[in-house]
Design a protein around this motif. Structure first.
Motif, short mmCIF file in Angstrom:
data_model
loop_
_atom_site.label_atom_id
_atom_site.label_comp_id
_atom_site.label_asym_id
_atom_site.label_seq_id
_atom_site.Cartn_x
_atom_site.Cartn_y
_atom_site.Cartn_z
N ARG A 1 0.80 -1.22 0.00
CA ARG A 1 0.00 0.00 0.00
C ARG A 1 0.83 1.28 0.00
O ARG A 1 0.61 2.16 -0.78
N SER B 1 1.56 0.64 11.32
CA SER B 1 0.70 -0.54 11.22
C SER B 1 0.97 -1.52 12.35
O SER B 1 0.04 -2.09 12.94
N SER C 1 -18.47 3.76 -2.88
CA SER C 1 -17.26 2.96 -3.05
C SER C 1 -17.33 1.71 -2.18
O SER C 1 -18.04 1.68 -1.17
N GLY C 2 -16.60 0.70 -2.58
CA GLY C 2 -16.62 -0.56 -1.84
C GLY C 2 -16.14 -0.42 -0.41
O GLY C 2 -16.71 -1.01 0.51
N SER C 3 -15.09 0.38 -0.20
CA SER C 3 -14.57 0.53 1.16
C SER C 3 -15.57 1.27 2.06
O SER C 3 -15.77 0.91 3.21
N LEU C 4 -16.22 2.30 1.52
CA LEU C 4 -17.23 3.00 2.32
C LEU C 4 -18.43 2.11 2.60
O LEU C 4 -18.97 2.13 3.71
N ALA D 1 -18.41 -1.11 2.92
CA ALA D 1 -18.02 -2.06 3.97
C ALA D 1 -18.08 -1.41 5.35
O ALA D 1 -18.54 -2.02 6.32
N ILE D 2 -17.64 -0.16 5.44
CA ILE D 2 -17.68 0.56 6.72
C ILE D 2 -19.13 0.79 7.15
O ILE D 2 -19.49 0.58 8.30
N TYR D 3 -19.97 1.22 6.22
CA TYR D 3 -21.38 1.48 6.54
C TYR D 3 -22.09 0.21 6.99
O TYR D 3 -22.78 0.20 8.02
#
Length: 151
Positions: free
Chosen positions: A43, A55, A123-126, A128-130
């Motif tokens: 990343r 991390s 978006s996919g990441s948002l 997943a968070i939601y």
């Protein structure tokens, strides 16, 4: 090994509580640095040492606790319940998990119908968070209601 119970317990393979804590820390830090290295390699290419450090610091407490949970002999922990699978908390947990699953099914159906009338993109990441936040909230409310109603 004597039959005394301690706050942190003893390892399944023997030893003192200090040995278990030391092994948990070493294992947790190794896992955390490995995870941090993967993050840095995949990343963040600008400053990999910073990525590994941040991390690792973030994941070390969780990985250390996980290592402890895998190595501890449950019977050596002071105050541990003998058969946790038969506890009332386990019953509340199972019922709350069922309630959360049913709520998730209904929510997906409602969102499916809503998507016919309302065009939205996330978006996919948002997403997943939601979804994760929503389901954790539903679970917390369901568990709390079960506990309130049945205790």
């Amino acid at each position: 090994m004597n039959g005394t119970r301690t706050r942190f317990g003893r390892a399944k393979f023997g030893g003192t509580p200090k040995t278990l804590i030391a092994l948990s820390l070493v294992s947790g830090i190794i896992v955390a640095v490995g995870f941090g290295s993967v993050v840095a390699l995949t990343r963040f290419t600008g400053n990999p040492l910073l990525a590994v450090t941040v991390s690792s610091v973030c994941i070390a407490p969780v990985s250390t606790a996980g290592a402890w949970a895998l190595m501890v002999d449950r019977g050596s922990i002071a105050g541990a319940v003998e058969r946790p699978g038969e506890s009332i908390e386990n019953h509340w947990y199972a019922q709350a998990a069922q309630d959360t699953f049913h709520t998730a099914l209904i929510s997906v159906g409602v969102l499916g119908v809503a998507s016919v009338f309302w065009d939205f993109s996330v978006s996919g990441s948002l997403m997943a968070i939601y979804v994760g936040s929503f389901l954790m909230g539903v679970f917390a409310v369901a568990f709390g209601l079960r506990k309130l109603r049945e205790s």
